[in-house]
Write a protein that holds these residues in place. Structure first.
Motif, PDB file in Angstrom:
ATOM      1  N   LYS A 106      42.620   5.419  19.622  1.00 50.06           N
ATOM      2  CA  LYS A 106      43.277   5.322  18.712  1.00 50.06           C
ATOM      3  C   LYS A 106      44.839   5.974  19.038  1.00 50.06           C
ATOM      4  CE  LYS A 106      40.649   2.109  15.988  1.00 50.06           C
ATOM      5  NZ  LYS A 106      41.331   1.007  15.503  1.00 50.06           N
ATOM      6  N   PRO A 107      46.009   4.994  18.939  1.00 52.19           N
ATOM      7  CA  PRO A 107      46.345   4.545  18.450  1.00 52.19           C
ATOM      8  C   PRO A 107      45.793   2.991  20.029  1.00 52.19           C
ATOM      9  CG  PRO A 107      48.487   4.732  19.354  1.00 52.19           C
ATOM     10  CD  PRO A 107      47.347   6.625  19.349  1.00 52.19           C
ATOM     11  N   GLU A 108      44.982   1.758  19.379  1.00 50.97           N
ATOM     12  CA  GLU A 108      45.125   0.513  21.023  1.00 50.97           C
ATOM     13  C   GLU A 108      45.611  -0.136  21.900  1.00 50.97           C
ATOM     14  OE1 GLU A 108      43.491  -2.191  18.013  1.00 50.97           O
ATOM     15  OE2 GLU A 108      41.195  -1.409  17.564  1.00 50.97           O
ATOM     16  N   ASN A 109      46.815   0.554  21.371  1.00 52.96           N
ATOM     17  CA  ASN A 109      47.761  -0.769  22.847  1.00 52.96           C
ATOM     18  C   ASN A 109      48.830   0.491  23.405  1.00 52.96           C
ATOM     19  OD1 ASN A 109      48.036  -3.120  21.158  1.00 52.96           O
ATOM     20  ND2 ASN A 109      49.634  -2.614  20.343  1.00 52.96           N
ATOM     21  N   SER A 110      48.781   1.580  22.960  1.00 53.95           N
ATOM     22  CA  SER A 110      48.932   1.776  23.600  1.00 53.95           C
ATOM     23  C   SER A 110      48.298   3.220  24.312  1.00 53.95           C
ATOM     24  CB  SER A 110      50.309   3.123  23.290  1.00 53.95           C
ATOM     25  OG  SER A 110      49.917   4.201  22.037  1.00 53.95           O
ATOM     26  N   ALA A 111      47.589   4.106  23.483  1.00 55.95           N
ATOM     27  CA  ALA A 111      46.335   5.364  24.475  1.00 55.95           C
ATOM     28  C   ALA A 111      45.033   4.631  24.629  1.00 55.95           C
ATOM     29  CB  ALA A 111      46.203   6.050  22.600  1.00 55.95           C
ATOM     30  N   ALA A 112      44.964   3.542  23.753  1.00 49.94           N
ATOM     31  CA  ALA A 112      43.280   3.158  24.605  1.00 49.94           C
ATOM     32  C   ALA A 112      44.197   2.037  25.656  1.00 49.94           C
ATOM     33  CB  ALA A 112      42.608   1.884  23.970  1.00 49.94           C
TER      34      ALA A 112
END
Length: 496
Positions: free
Chosen positions: A225-231
């Motif tokens: 997490k966060p999914e959109n940026s980190a993952a």
């Protein structure tokens, strides 16, 4: 004519996002023994009083199962859910839930999520009841199913409590309950249903068409997490070749845009919410993925950047594109440009720099942060509800809102990963993190230690709402160890 009152409980406990499903090595639930002991403890507490356990969505994870290319298990739904309940990894949980259901004064509630929509089918409900209660009619009566998007509502003391998974306000992952009801009718009437007729939401397409394949190489992809940026960004840096799979995202986002329109219509039909602006058609803003730390390594060409930003703007406002549309080429252009930033930079350092940008000021793990799910769900809740409990985001929350009402998110029981400032301090500190990510296996992730601390967060949580002499208190609790002991209170709010 007298009105039937809402269920009245001395206490309710809410957990969500257990995600039972998948084969060993592909399972994201780790603390099954802890969960089983936690349920047994709830079965024994407050004897002689009414206690409810609300499983607030995503109890199962049928999206992690091999459905032969299908998005939902329809005629095979009993076999798929039965396999999960019979999996030795999850067996102790179902034994404990059966004990709970057979205990007088207990109430067990299944609220549908977006990873377990098969629970809406009558055949699956019968299967669950058979596993939990057998022929014990009293025990069967203690099990409830909420699978129409209505959530579960009850009273604790003088407070009205409303539990809902939270995907109802997520255009990526909302359920088409009308379609689920139609499938249930067909199955009950012994009419065949062609799986090709099922239209999945964008989140389901994302998981089945893209993320499951990535997860087989990088098991951590849906834990970070966060999914959109980190993952997504981390995957982009460490293995740009995997990003070719994400070229399909542009078409999937078209489904998300359609979903936003249907979602707005559904919520506004009862006057609860105004239609929202069209959702962005990219999984993360370009400027978010190309932050200043990563930009410092290379100087951009202004003309190319202007072209990309213009293309991104076109995608954000564009209607859904059919397969083969030229818009797909624009989406690939964006991903090619993003990965181009990384060429010539040492990968561990590129990722460390990018994470410093992506996580700057991040409040993902702040239980007092009123995130988007909180704001959107509260728009759909009337003034008579005192306490709202959601799940879906995997991120625990405990908030007193401006109007005095309480909002909680029950978090999750799956593994979670969080990159701290200490991990990102310098290249040496980040190396063991990078090595673990590159390895990709769940066993390596579980064993990883960074600075003497596990890389995987031990953060299984519940929401407890109980009446006492001073009114009603709501607690965000952390369940630890073997689950037998009293939890650690992370936050307590009162509704007097």
């Amino acid at each position: 004519m007298s009105l039937v009152e809402l269920p009245q409980h001395a206490a309710i406990h809410v957990i969500s996002d257990i995600h039972m499903g998948g084969q060993p090595g592909f399972q994201i639930l780790r603390e099954a023994g802890r969960l089983a002991n936690y349920v047994r403890r709830l079965a024994a507490e407050r004897p002689g009083e009414s206690v409810a356990l609300v499983l607030n969505g995503d109890v199962f994870d049928t999206l992690a199962e091999d459905l032969g290319g299908a998005y939902v298990a329809i005629e095979q739904s009993q076999q798929v859910v039965g396999r999960i309940m019979g999996d030795e990894s999850f067996g102790p949980i179902w034994d404990a839930l059966a004990q709970f259901a057979r205990t007088p004064g207990r109430c067990l509630v299944f609220v549908i999520g977006n990873h377990d929509i098969e629970v809406a089918f009558p055949a699956v409900q019968r299967l669950i009841l058979a596993r939990l209660a057998g022929d014990d009619l009293a025990a069967r009566a203690r099990v409830e199913f909420s699978t129409t998007g209505a959530g579960y509502t009850c009273r604790v003391g003088e407070a009205r409590v409303y539990c809902t998974h939270g995907n109802e306000v997520d255009a990526w992952n909302y359920n088409r309950y009308e379609d689920l009801a139609r499938v249930g009718r067909r199955l009950n009437a012994d009419q065949p249903f062609d799986g090709a007729q099922w239209r999945p939401n964008a989140g389901t397409k994302m998981v089945k068409e893209v993320m499951n394949a990535v997860k087989r190489r990088y098991a951590w992809i849906d834990l970070l997490k966060p999914e959109n940026s980190a993952a997504v960004g981390t995957l982009m840096v460490i293995d740009p070749g995997q990003m070719q799979k994400l070229g399909e995202l542009v078409g999937i986002v078209g489904e998300q845009v359609r979903g936003q329109g249907q979602l707005d219509q559904r919520l506004s039909a009862d006057g609860f919410a105004e239609p929202a602006a069209a959702a962005s058609a990219t999984p993360a803003a370009l400027e978010q993925l190309l932050g200043p730390n990563l930009r410092a390594a290379q100087q951009p060409h202004r003309a190319a950047d202007d072209m990309l930003l213009a293309a991104e703007g076109q995608l954000a406002g564009a209607p859904a594109a059919p397969p083969g549309d030229a818009t797909l080429g624009t989406g690939q252009l964006i991903w090619d440009r993003l990965t181009g930033w990384i060429r010539g930079i040492d990968k561990p350092e590129a990722l460390r720099r990018a994470l410093l940008d992506w996580l700057k000021g991040d409040k993902t793990f702040d239980p007092a942060d009123p995130d988007a799910t909180c704001a959107d769900v509260m728009k759909t809740v009337g003034p008579g509800v005192d306490i709202v409990v959601t799940g879906h985001t995997h991120l625990a929350r405990a908030l007193r809102l401006d109007d005095g009402r309480l909002y909680f998110n029950s978090g999750t029981w799956i593994r979670l990963m969080r990159f701290t400032e200490a991990m990102l301090r310098d290249t040496a500190a980040f190396k063991p993190v990078y090595d673990t990510l590159i390895d990709g296996r769940m066993a390596t992730l579980d064993a990883a230690q960074v600075g003497g601390q596990p890389l995987v967060l031990d953060w299984t949580t519940e929401i407890e709402i109980a009446a006492d002499g001073a009114g009603v208190r709501g607690r965000l609790n952390r369940i630890e160890g073997d689950g037998k002991a009293a939890p650690t209170v992370l936050g307590e709010l009162r509704r007097g």
